[in-house]
Design an enzyme around this catalytic site. Sequence first.
Site, PDB file in Angstrom:
ATOM      1  N   HIS A 119       0.852  -1.210   0.000  1.00  0.00           N
ATOM      2  CA  HIS A 119       0.000   0.000   0.000  1.00  0.00           C
ATOM      3  C   HIS A 119       0.878   1.246   0.000  1.00  0.00           C
ATOM      4  O   HIS A 119       1.795   1.353   0.823  1.00  0.00           O
ATOM      5  CB  HIS A 119      -0.888  -0.030   1.246  1.00  0.00           C
ATOM      6  N   ASP A 177      -6.171  13.930  -8.144  1.00  0.00           N
ATOM      7  CA  ASP A 177      -5.821  12.717  -7.393  1.00  0.00           C
ATOM      8  C   ASP A 177      -7.106  12.085  -6.910  1.00  0.00           C
ATOM      9  O   ASP A 177      -7.761  12.612  -6.013  1.00  0.00           O
ATOM     10  CB  ASP A 177      -4.918  13.079  -6.203  1.00  0.00           C
ATOM     11  N   MET A 178      -7.481  10.966  -7.484  1.00  0.00           N
ATOM     12  CA  MET A 178      -8.803  10.403  -7.178  1.00  0.00           C
ATOM     13  C   MET A 178      -8.831   8.884  -7.209  1.00  0.00           C
ATOM     14  O   MET A 178      -8.275   8.249  -8.096  1.00  0.00           O
ATOM     15  CB  MET A 178      -9.816  10.920  -8.196  1.00  0.00           C
TER      16      MET A 178
HETATM   17  N1  LIG Z   1      -2.959   3.652  -2.238  1.00  0.00           N
HETATM   18  C1  LIG Z   1      -4.185   3.249  -2.450  1.00  0.00           C
HETATM   19  O1  LIG Z   1      -4.418   2.062  -2.503  1.00  0.00           O
HETATM   20  C2  LIG Z   1      -5.296   4.241  -2.637  1.00  0.00           C
HETATM   21  C3  LIG Z   1      -6.562   3.807  -3.017  1.00  0.00           C
HETATM   22  C4  LIG Z   1      -7.568   4.746  -3.192  1.00  0.00           C
HETATM   23  C5  LIG Z   1      -7.325   6.097  -2.984  1.00  0.00           C
HETATM   24  N2  LIG Z   1      -6.080   6.505  -2.625  1.00  0.00           N
HETATM   25  C6  LIG Z   1      -5.810   7.921  -2.345  1.00  0.00           C
HETATM   26  O2  LIG Z   1      -6.901   8.447  -1.615  1.00  0.00           O
HETATM   27  C7  LIG Z   1      -6.901   9.855  -1.737  1.00  0.00           C
HETATM   28  C8  LIG Z   1      -8.309  10.377  -1.750  1.00  0.00           C
HETATM   29  O3  LIG Z   1      -8.999  10.007  -2.940  1.00  0.00           O
HETATM   30  P1  LIG Z   1     -10.492  10.530  -3.183  1.00  0.00           P
HETATM   31  O4  LIG Z   1     -11.005   9.910  -4.411  1.00  0.00           O
HETATM   32  O5  LIG Z   1     -11.255  10.339  -1.920  1.00  0.00           O
HETATM   33  O6  LIG Z   1     -10.236  12.091  -3.398  1.00  0.00           O
HETATM   34  P2  LIG Z   1     -11.285  13.303  -3.350  1.00  0.00           P
HETATM   35  O7  LIG Z   1     -12.634  12.821  -3.759  1.00  0.00           O
HETATM   36  O8  LIG Z   1     -11.171  13.970  -2.035  1.00  0.00           O
HETATM   37  O9  LIG Z   1     -10.707  14.281  -4.460  1.00  0.00           O
HETATM   38  C9  LIG Z   1     -10.617  13.883  -5.821  1.00  0.00           C
HETATM   39  C10 LIG Z   1     -10.135  15.029  -6.683  1.00  0.00           C
HETATM   40  O10 LIG Z   1     -11.162  16.008  -6.795  1.00  0.00           O
HETATM   41  C11 LIG Z   1     -10.627  17.291  -6.554  1.00  0.00           C
HETATM   42  N3  LIG Z   1     -11.651  18.079  -5.875  1.00  0.00           N
HETATM   43  C12 LIG Z   1     -12.256  17.779  -4.692  1.00  0.00           C
HETATM   44  N4  LIG Z   1     -13.135  18.731  -4.381  1.00  0.00           N
HETATM   45  C13 LIG Z   1     -13.087  19.647  -5.361  1.00  0.00           C
HETATM   46  C14 LIG Z   1     -13.775  20.874  -5.624  1.00  0.00           C
HETATM   47  N5  LIG Z   1     -14.682  21.352  -4.775  1.00  0.00           N
HETATM   48  N6  LIG Z   1     -13.481  21.537  -6.765  1.00  0.00           N
HETATM   49  C15 LIG Z   1     -12.562  21.058  -7.618  1.00  0.00           C
HETATM   50  N7  LIG Z   1     -11.872  19.923  -7.425  1.00  0.00           N
HETATM   51  C16 LIG Z   1     -12.147  19.225  -6.316  1.00  0.00           C
HETATM   52  C17 LIG Z   1      -9.433  17.105  -5.678  1.00  0.00           C
HETATM   53  O11 LIG Z   1      -8.483  18.142  -5.876  1.00  0.00           O
HETATM   54  C18 LIG Z   1      -8.898  15.762  -6.168  1.00  0.00           C
HETATM   55  O12 LIG Z   1      -8.013  15.950  -7.219  1.00  0.00           O
HETATM   56  C19 LIG Z   1      -6.032  10.143  -2.939  1.00  0.00           C
HETATM   57  O13 LIG Z   1      -4.819  10.707  -2.469  1.00  0.00           O
HETATM   58  C20 LIG Z   1      -5.745   8.786  -3.557  1.00  0.00           C
HETATM   59  O14 LIG Z   1      -4.474   8.701  -4.184  1.00  0.00           O
HETATM   60  C21 LIG Z   1      -5.061   5.605  -2.452  1.00  0.00           C
END
Ligand SMILES: NC(=O)c1ccc[n+]([C@@H]2O[C@H](COP(=O)([O-])OP(=O)(O)OC[C@H]3O[C@@H](n4cnc5c(N)ncnc54)[C@H](O)[C@@H]3O)[C@@H](O)[C@H]2O)c1
Length: 348
Positions: A119, A177-178
Amino acid sequence: VIRVVRIDPGALFDWTAALLRQAGLDAPDAEEVSRHLVFADLRGIDTHGTSRLKIYLERLESGAIARTAPVIERETAVSALVDGRAGFGQLVCRFATELTIEKARRAGIAAVAVRNSNHCGCMSYYTLQMAEAGLVGLAVTNTNAGMPPFGGMDGFFGTNPISVAAPAGEEEPFVLDMATSVVAFGKIFNAAREGKPIPAGWAITADGQPALDPKEAAWVLPMAGPKGSGLAMLVETLGGVLPGALLSVLQTGMYEAPLVPQENGQFFLAFRPDLFRPEEEFRAAMDDLIRRLRTVRPAPGHDRVLSPGDLERLTAQRYSREGIPVQPGQQREFAALGDRYGRPFPAG
Ligand SMILES: NC(=O)c1ccc[n+]([C@@H]2O[C@H](COP(=O)([O-])OP(=O)(O)OC[C@H]3O[C@@H](n4cnc5c(N)ncnc54)[C@H](O)[C@@H]3O)[C@@H](O)[C@H]2O)c1
């Protein structure tokens, strides 16, 4: 009732690094992992920050996360295949990111695929480094099955996140990043830890019914139905099949099997914008794109339009001043870790 407390980012960094050292990492590695986790917390990505410290420490102590350094298995001027040797995901990915950047700076474009990893946290930690090196970057990882493909009710894909970043000129980089799921699974873990319900549409139970209690959530759903499912398939192709990592569906979860390496995979790609147009021109045009986007009239219910990455950057500015909030359930977990390692959590 314990309330949310705020912790100074520097104090959180020191405490986290100290525990990682005690669990067996050498000082520079402990600092690198701590830097990653505090980066995520500061940016409000509380699913991939120190909320994962407890499981990482357990896995480090059990040997599921090995203390071996990654090695390059195959290499060309523009590519590499890295064997993570079951090392710490964040350290394996730092190695792969640095390799991608070095090759792309030299050759113009480079891709690095990683197998036998663990991870690896928050994908924008890696793509931001690429953007800071003047490159357009992509980073993806597969991970143990947490969501069904569209139309299915058994877990198959990981929440398979995608991050892309591109440098701008005067503006901050574009950083998307999503997870390809509706939300990162960590949001469900965090809700369970804090005893809070989750909104309809996030997850389903083992028999395919909508889950509102996070403890009954078997699987999180793909974002945007078949489109999120298709993007997860892209991640599985680049981060699973290409490096020869285990498919998400064949991996064991780090919580379900804390003694077992995950054998997941990652894929990194970066290129120099000057392959296409002069770098300064590209950067100025990115500024123009970002500024135009931000000046679109906000829809009802929105104060302003943000560029991807803006929200996290604004959060980081605020938390740097005010401290990083730590939820009550998280405080209890940290207090127990503090007892275990003889280093009280320095909150408040
Ligand atoms: N390593 C793993 O196995 C793993 C698996 C899943 C997710 N992740 C990580 O989890 C983290 C969270 O992911 P998530 O999908 O919950 O992110 P999120 O839903 O919080 O955000 C997704 C994207 O939407 C953009 N965003 C959010 N609100 C916004 C707004 N109001 N206006 C414009 N853009 C906006 C953010 O800047 C981001 O780029 C990430 O860092 C991802 O890399 C890691």
